[in-house]
Design a protein around this motif. Structure first.
Motif, PDB file in Angstrom:
ATOM      1  N   ASP A  37       0.888  -1.128   0.147  1.00  0.00           N
ATOM      2  CA  ASP A  37      -0.019  -0.003  -0.109  1.00  0.00           C
ATOM      3  C   ASP A  37       0.768   1.323  -0.001  1.00  0.00           C
ATOM      4  O   ASP A  37       0.509   2.260  -0.791  1.00  0.00           O
ATOM      5  N   SER A  38       1.886   1.337   0.825  1.00  0.00           N
ATOM      6  CA  SER A  38       3.071   2.341   0.955  1.00  0.00           C
ATOM      7  C   SER A  38       3.569   2.497  -0.567  1.00  0.00           C
ATOM      8  O   SER A  38       3.673   3.712  -0.950  1.00  0.00           O
ATOM      9  N   TRP A  39       3.854   1.644  -1.071  1.00  0.00           N
ATOM     10  CA  TRP A  39       4.446   1.689  -2.608  1.00  0.00           C
ATOM     11  C   TRP A  39       3.545   2.232  -3.504  1.00  0.00           C
ATOM     12  O   TRP A  39       3.817   3.030  -4.319  1.00  0.00           O
ATOM     13  N   GLU A  40       2.352   1.623  -3.600  1.00  0.00           N
ATOM     14  CA  GLU A  40       1.317   2.012  -4.467  1.00  0.00           C
ATOM     15  C   GLU A  40       1.016   3.679  -4.232  1.00  0.00           C
ATOM     16  O   GLU A  40       0.773   4.334  -5.103  1.00  0.00           O
ATOM     17  N   THR A  41       0.872   4.152  -2.976  1.00  0.00           N
ATOM     18  CA  THR A  41       0.863   5.414  -2.756  1.00  0.00           C
ATOM     19  C   THR A  41       1.836   6.438  -3.206  1.00  0.00           C
ATOM     20  O   THR A  41       1.286   7.172  -3.660  1.00  0.00           O
ATOM     21  N   ALA A  42       3.123   5.802  -2.993  1.00  0.00           N
ATOM     22  CA  ALA A  42       4.190   6.682  -3.466  1.00  0.00           C
ATOM     23  C   ALA A  42       4.382   6.995  -4.764  1.00  0.00           C
ATOM     24  O   ALA A  42       4.522   8.140  -5.547  1.00  0.00           O
ATOM     25  N   VAL A  43       4.136   5.713  -5.581  1.00  0.00           N
ATOM     26  CA  VAL A  43       4.491   5.772  -7.093  1.00  0.00           C
ATOM     27  C   VAL A  43       3.231   4.651  -7.496  1.00  0.00           C
ATOM     28  O   VAL A  43       3.554   3.451  -7.461  1.00  0.00           O
ATOM     29  N   PRO A  44       2.456   5.022  -8.142  1.00  0.00           N
ATOM     30  CA  PRO A  44       1.488   4.098  -8.580  1.00  0.00           C
ATOM     31  C   PRO A  44       1.894   3.220  -9.788  1.00  0.00           C
ATOM     32  O   PRO A  44       2.718   3.553 -10.387  1.00  0.00           O
ATOM     33  N   GLY A  45       1.654   1.926  -9.206  1.00  0.00           N
ATOM     34  CA  GLY A  45       2.138   0.785 -10.250  1.00  0.00           C
ATOM     35  C   GLY A  45       3.564   0.409  -9.773  1.00  0.00           C
ATOM     36  O   GLY A  45       4.085  -0.558 -10.381  1.00  0.00           O
ATOM     37  N   SER A  46       4.149   0.847  -8.828  1.00  0.00           N
ATOM     38  CA  SER A  46       5.178   0.306  -8.175  1.00  0.00           C
ATOM     39  C   SER A  46       5.341  -0.915  -7.841  1.00  0.00           C
ATOM     40  O   SER A  46       6.323  -1.877  -7.857  1.00  0.00           O
ATOM     41  N   ALA A  47       4.253  -1.231  -7.027  1.00  0.00           N
ATOM     42  CA  ALA A  47       4.297  -2.701  -6.372  1.00  0.00           C
ATOM     43  C   ALA A  47       4.333  -3.962  -7.411  1.00  0.00           C
ATOM     44  O   ALA A  47       4.978  -4.961  -7.227  1.00  0.00           O
ATOM     45  N   ALA A  48       3.380  -3.589  -8.593  1.00  0.00           N
ATOM     46  CA  ALA A  48       3.718  -4.525  -9.501  1.00  0.00           C
ATOM     47  C   ALA A  48       4.972  -4.645 -10.271  1.00  0.00           C
ATOM     48  O   ALA A  48       5.604  -5.823 -10.465  1.00  0.00           O
ATOM     49  N   ARG A  49       5.641  -3.786 -10.383  1.00  0.00           N
ATOM     50  CA  ARG A  49       7.099  -3.527 -11.099  1.00  0.00           C
ATOM     51  C   ARG A  49       7.844  -4.327 -10.085  1.00  0.00           C
ATOM     52  O   ARG A  49       8.826  -5.009 -10.343  1.00  0.00           O
ATOM     53  N   MET A  50       7.846  -4.058  -8.577  1.00  0.00           N
ATOM     54  CA  MET A  50       8.884  -4.779  -7.845  1.00  0.00           C
ATOM     55  C   MET A  50       8.613  -6.079  -7.529  1.00  0.00           C
ATOM     56  O   MET A  50       9.613  -6.723  -7.785  1.00  0.00           O
ATOM     57  N   LEU A  51       7.155  -6.478  -7.981  1.00  0.00           N
ATOM     58  CA  LEU A  51       6.907  -7.967  -7.889  1.00  0.00           C
ATOM     59  C   LEU A  51       7.638  -8.770  -9.012  1.00  0.00           C
ATOM     60  O   LEU A  51       8.037  -9.835  -9.267  1.00  0.00           O
ATOM     61  N   ARG A  52       7.341  -7.979 -10.214  1.00  0.00           N
ATOM     62  CA  ARG A  52       8.037  -8.429 -11.521  1.00  0.00           C
ATOM     63  C   ARG A  52       9.576  -8.504 -11.335  1.00  0.00           C
ATOM     64  O   ARG A  52      10.064  -9.562 -11.726  1.00  0.00           O
ATOM     65  N   GLN A  53      10.024  -7.714 -10.798  1.00  0.00           N
ATOM     66  CA  GLN A  53      11.624  -7.654 -10.495  1.00  0.00           C
ATOM     67  C   GLN A  53      11.957  -8.953  -9.316  1.00  0.00           C
ATOM     68  O   GLN A  53      13.136  -9.431  -9.659  1.00  0.00           O
ATOM     69  N   VAL A  54      11.297  -9.116  -8.464  1.00  0.00           N
ATOM     70  CA  VAL A  54      11.622 -10.107  -7.630  1.00  0.00           C
ATOM     71  C   VAL A  54      11.213 -11.553  -8.298  1.00  0.00           C
ATOM     72  O   VAL A  54      12.132 -12.545  -8.268  1.00  0.00           O
ATOM     73  N   GLU A  55      10.304 -11.867  -9.197  1.00  0.00           N
ATOM     74  CA  GLU A  55      10.312 -12.904  -9.924  1.00  0.00           C
ATOM     75  C   GLU A  55      11.247 -13.127 -10.892  1.00  0.00           C
ATOM     76  O   GLU A  55      11.786 -14.014 -11.294  1.00  0.00           O
ATOM     77  N   ALA A  56      11.834 -11.827 -11.553  1.00  0.00           N
ATOM     78  CA  ALA A  56      12.964 -11.889 -12.504  1.00  0.00           C
ATOM     79  C   ALA A  56      14.270 -12.465 -11.946  1.00  0.00           C
ATOM     80  O   ALA A  56      15.054 -13.364 -12.414  1.00  0.00           O
ATOM     81  N   ASP A  57      14.346 -11.835 -10.604  1.00  0.00           N
ATOM     82  CA  ASP A  57      15.445 -12.215  -9.557  1.00  0.00           C
ATOM     83  C   ASP A  57      15.671 -13.777  -9.408  1.00  0.00           C
ATOM     84  O   ASP A  57      16.779 -14.409  -9.451  1.00  0.00           O
ATOM     85  N   TYR A  58      14.351 -14.193  -9.106  1.00  0.00           N
ATOM     86  CA  TYR A  58      14.200 -15.650  -8.810  1.00  0.00           C
ATOM     87  C   TYR A  58      14.601 -16.692  -9.886  1.00  0.00           C
ATOM     88  O   TYR A  58      15.282 -17.593  -9.904  1.00  0.00           O
ATOM     89  N   GLU A  59      14.198 -16.212 -11.156  1.00  0.00           N
ATOM     90  CA  GLU A  59      14.496 -16.862 -12.393  1.00  0.00           C
ATOM     91  C   GLU A  59      15.981 -16.795 -12.768  1.00  0.00           C
ATOM     92  O   GLU A  59      16.487 -17.720 -13.356  1.00  0.00           O
ATOM     93  N   HIS A  60      16.563 -15.653 -12.786  1.00  0.00           N
ATOM     94  CA  HIS A  60      17.860 -15.505 -12.738  1.00  0.00           C
ATOM     95  C   HIS A  60      18.759 -16.418 -11.878  1.00  0.00           C
ATOM     96  O   HIS A  60      19.774 -17.010 -12.390  1.00  0.00           O
ATOM     97  N   ARG A  61      18.361 -16.399 -10.606  1.00  0.00           N
ATOM     98  CA  ARG A  61      19.169 -17.115  -9.889  1.00  0.00           C
ATOM     99  C   ARG A  61      18.932 -18.800  -9.957  1.00  0.00           C
ATOM    100  O   ARG A  61      19.844 -19.557 -10.045  1.00  0.00           O
TER     101      ARG A  61
END
Length: 126
Positions: A37-61
């Protein structure tokens, strides 16, 4: 003797634009829902971007783990081939009446392989 009364816990202010850096709590202190909620309040759409980055990091590992397994297999095959080559060369030298040279080649090869296997600067557990 009286026991000291515990001081009431002060609620920490929610992180946001109005909170100063001195009073802002750590992101780790917040539950996941509040973080999102804090991420979305600060920058709309940031939570989805962060979750995509976490998934990409997992696939990279996972990809790095597969590459490491392939390198280890290649190293084992290469080491085995080298050992077989040393045995073959030693047998060839003994068969052609050069046992002293064969002993030198075999001893030097064993020392070299032992140095590679037992070297102390290998990173363990990483």
């Amino acid at each position: 003797m009286s026991e000291p009364t515990p001081s009431p816990a002060l609620p920490s202010p929610a992180p946001g634009p109005e909170a100063s850096p001195e009073t802002r709590s750590s992101w780790r202190d917040l539950p996941v829902e509040q973080q999102i909620d804090s991420w979305e309040t600060a920058v709309p759409g940031s939570a989805a971007r962060m979750l995509r980055q976490v998934e990409a990091d997992y696939e990279h590992r996972r990809w790095l783990d597969r590459v490491e397994v392939r390198f280890r297999m290649f190293g084992a095959v290469l080491g085995g081939t080298g050992i077989i080559g040393v045995f073959w060369l030693t047998k060839h030298l003994v068969d052609h009446d050069a046992p002293a040279f064969a002993a030198g080649v075999f001893g030097a090869s064993v020392a070299a392989f032992a140095g590679l296997v037992l070297r102390s600067d290998r990173r363990r557990g990483q």
